[in-house]
Write an enzyme that holds these catalytic residues in place. Structure first.
Site, PDB file in Angstrom:
ATOM      1  N   HIS A  80      -8.946   3.239   3.594  1.00  0.00           N
ATOM      2  CA  HIS A  80      -9.082   3.944   4.879  1.00  0.00           C
ATOM      3  C   HIS A  80     -10.531   3.929   5.396  1.00  0.00           C
ATOM      4  O   HIS A  80     -10.766   4.037   6.588  1.00  0.00           O
ATOM      5  CB  HIS A  80      -8.685   5.429   4.739  1.00  0.00           C
ATOM      6  CG  HIS A  80      -7.215   5.678   4.711  1.00  0.00           C
ATOM      7  ND1 HIS A  80      -6.446   5.440   3.603  1.00  0.00           N
ATOM      8  CD2 HIS A  80      -6.372   6.162   5.659  1.00  0.00           C
ATOM      9  CE1 HIS A  80      -5.189   5.777   3.860  1.00  0.00           C
ATOM     10  NE2 HIS A  80      -5.113   6.217   5.102  1.00  0.00           N
ATOM     11  N   CYS A 105      -4.208  -0.897  -2.396  1.00  0.00           N
ATOM     12  CA  CYS A 105      -4.210   0.551  -2.638  1.00  0.00           C
ATOM     13  C   CYS A 105      -4.983   0.773  -3.924  1.00  0.00           C
ATOM     14  O   CYS A 105      -4.678   0.163  -4.958  1.00  0.00           O
ATOM     15  CB  CYS A 105      -2.757   1.020  -2.780  1.00  0.00           C
ATOM     16  SG  CYS A 105      -2.559   2.688  -3.402  1.00  0.00           S
ATOM     17  N   ASP A 110       0.859  -1.178   0.000  1.00  0.00           N
ATOM     18  CA  ASP A 110       0.000   0.000   0.000  1.00  0.00           C
ATOM     19  C   ASP A 110       0.894   1.226   0.000  1.00  0.00           C
ATOM     20  O   ASP A 110       2.071   1.156   0.352  1.00  0.00           O
ATOM     21  CB  ASP A 110      -0.903   0.015   1.237  1.00  0.00           C
ATOM     22  CG  ASP A 110      -1.832   1.233   1.251  1.00  0.00           C
ATOM     23  OD1 ASP A 110      -2.395   1.556   0.179  1.00  0.00           O
ATOM     24  OD2 ASP A 110      -1.973   1.887   2.293  1.00  0.00           O
ATOM     25  N   SER A 111       0.306   2.362  -0.359  1.00  0.00           N
ATOM     26  CA  SER A 111       1.057   3.618  -0.327  1.00  0.00           C
ATOM     27  C   SER A 111       1.351   4.040   1.118  1.00  0.00           C
ATOM     28  O   SER A 111       2.207   4.880   1.336  1.00  0.00           O
ATOM     29  CB  SER A 111       0.252   4.710  -1.017  1.00  0.00           C
ATOM     30  OG  SER A 111      -0.978   4.884  -0.338  1.00  0.00           O
ATOM     31  N   CYS A 119     -11.948   3.040  -0.784  1.00  0.00           N
ATOM     32  CA  CYS A 119     -10.655   3.483  -0.260  1.00  0.00           C
ATOM     33  C   CYS A 119     -10.400   2.645   0.976  1.00  0.00           C
ATOM     34  O   CYS A 119     -11.299   2.441   1.789  1.00  0.00           O
ATOM     35  CB  CYS A 119     -10.706   4.969   0.103  1.00  0.00           C
ATOM     36  SG  CYS A 119      -9.256   5.536   1.018  1.00  0.00           S
ATOM     37  N   GLU A 171      -6.364   9.696   9.241  1.00  0.00           N
ATOM     38  CA  GLU A 171      -4.946   9.710   9.639  1.00  0.00           C
ATOM     39  C   GLU A 171      -4.722  10.526  10.905  1.00  0.00           C
ATOM     40  O   GLU A 171      -3.728  10.345  11.606  1.00  0.00           O
ATOM     41  CB  GLU A 171      -4.078  10.188   8.475  1.00  0.00           C
ATOM     42  CG  GLU A 171      -4.139   9.173   7.336  1.00  0.00           C
ATOM     43  CD  GLU A 171      -2.943   9.191   6.416  1.00  0.00           C
ATOM     44  OE1 GLU A 171      -2.234  10.208   6.381  1.00  0.00           O
ATOM     45  OE2 GLU A 171      -2.744   8.181   5.711  1.00  0.00           O
TER      46      GLU A 171
END
Lengths: 274, 274
Positions: free
Chosen positions: B187, B72, B9-10, B185, B151
């Protein structure tokens, strides 16, 4: 890759898989073969089911199918591995997709399974679940009344509710631990509403028909076998039994949700008998 | 086949995929590489994302992985096809599994997608959905505030609700037609509760993380790559960025639901930079 997908079942239950394949993969052409004359497979000895299944597979191979879906729990339990090893086209059964969806769904790590006596006795679902997740709790229940009930067209109403409630009573005591139930028979999606009503909405029902259609999509992608043309509406249905009865049941299963049933060919299958 | 599965993943978003892989495939050993130092990939030009992704893949290949999961969305959109063509191990991305699950879920044939600006701009989900089902209705919305919010650790509470409500307002007018929403996504599963509260329970949320883990299971089965040994608890996590920050975020993502985090090795990745 516009060759058809072949679907086999011991009778009409696999039509719920066909229904989902049409909905989830509308570009794909389907050839269905139901061995209605020799249905049910559940009580038959293993060697007979294996032999009948190979006859159906040979019929489909002559139709140049690109993939085979075994839309029958008993046939999946007895033949999946052998078919996968011996055929050079992909083969998917109905057990592993349902097991995988249940593992994804359960947060309490407790899954119920309902199926025919044959399917439950084979332990195929428990093995599929525990092969992937050893510590998963499983409770399996045979529901011998459900297939005859569905085949008589009793899908809703008081009579259906009484039968489902009485049959599922042994599961009710697990309602707090069990959060997911696999409908481990391709007939059962037709009485999903009644089952959900009896068990309550806190239990997620996994339809092996829906999940098998979804995994068919994954497998077509992996093998780059998607039909990249237009949406397909001309499917072919074959039965080894009486055409009229099969046509009636097919219409009742698809109800009004498949608009193009008139474009479906239903023919008598001539398969090589032992 | 007890070689590990590689996950890239990034940054840290792919850890939600790892979380699901651990839950759905507890026997598998995982090696995770997050390119936190060069995160986010979303705004970067395609050639840069392709180059960075190949660096990560090369790192994992040296670890003898049996399969690669691109956890990702941006990297999936730009590199999946090339990786599948050039590697001789299976590769799965996060877009197709989510699209397939949405097709299965939607009864109204109307699916919403939320993702980063890059993912929505790429049209990758719409293409994946309509490649399989041409007539599916799709409404896509970029949610640029969600990743920064996650985040910062804002996952619940009034602030999260205000941000989610304001961001998703354009979708609310489709609440009667749209019955399924893809969390496009990795996240977003971390704020699934807030999203569900804002949209209402009549909308089914599809987590691309859960669905990717499930398709990983399918692919392991097809290629006969399941770990047939004991449950695996020693995973390896690598980051290209600061170890301390990565460790903190990892602990916060896994919370108390992964008991064995102490057995996870987190190391600095040394990857070949251009």
């Amino acid at each position: 890759m516009n060759r058809p997908i072949g679907v086999i079942d011991s009778g009409v239950g696999g039509l719920t898989v066909v229904h989902e394949l049409m909905r989830q993969l509308p570009k794909e052409k389907l050839i269905y073969l139901g061995d209605t004359q020799r249905c049910p497979y559940g009580p038959r000895p293993e060697h007979e089911v294996v032999s009948f299944t190979w006859e159906m597979v040979d019929f489909l191979l002559q139709k140049d199918v690109k993939m085979i879906v075994i839309a029958c729990n008993t046939a999946t339990a007895y033949t999946l591995k052998e078919l996968q090893e011996r055929l050079d086209i992909p083969v998917v059964g109905v057990i592993q997709p349902g097991a995988r969806a249940a593992i994804k769904s359960t947060q309490k790590n407790f899954v119920g399974i309902i199926g025919t006596e044959g399917t439950i006795r084979s332990n195929a679902y428990i093995e599929a679940l525990q092969y992937i997740k050893s510590d998963i709790e499983v409770n399996a229940l045979a529901c011998p009344m459900f297939v005859p009930m569905v085949e008589q067209g009793i899908l809703t109403g008081e009579k259906a509710e009484v039968i489902v409630e009485e049959t599922l009573r042994p599961l009710l005591k697990y309602r707090n631990e069990m959060d997911t139930l696999i409908l481990g028979c391709t007939h059962y999606p037709l009485i999903k509403g009644v089952i959900q009503k009896v068990l309550g909405t806190q239990i997620t029902l996994i339809s092996s028909s829906e999940e098998t259609a979804r995994e068919t999509s994954t497998i077509l992608e992996i093998h780059q076998l998607f039909n990249d043309g237009r949406e397909e509406t001309s499917h072919q249905f074959y039965t080894t039994g009486e055409l009229d009865i099969f046509t009636d049941i097919t219409k009742s299963i698809f109800n009004s949700s498949i608009d193009n049933l008139q474009s479906v060919t239903i023919e008598q299958a001539i398969i090589c008998r032992n």
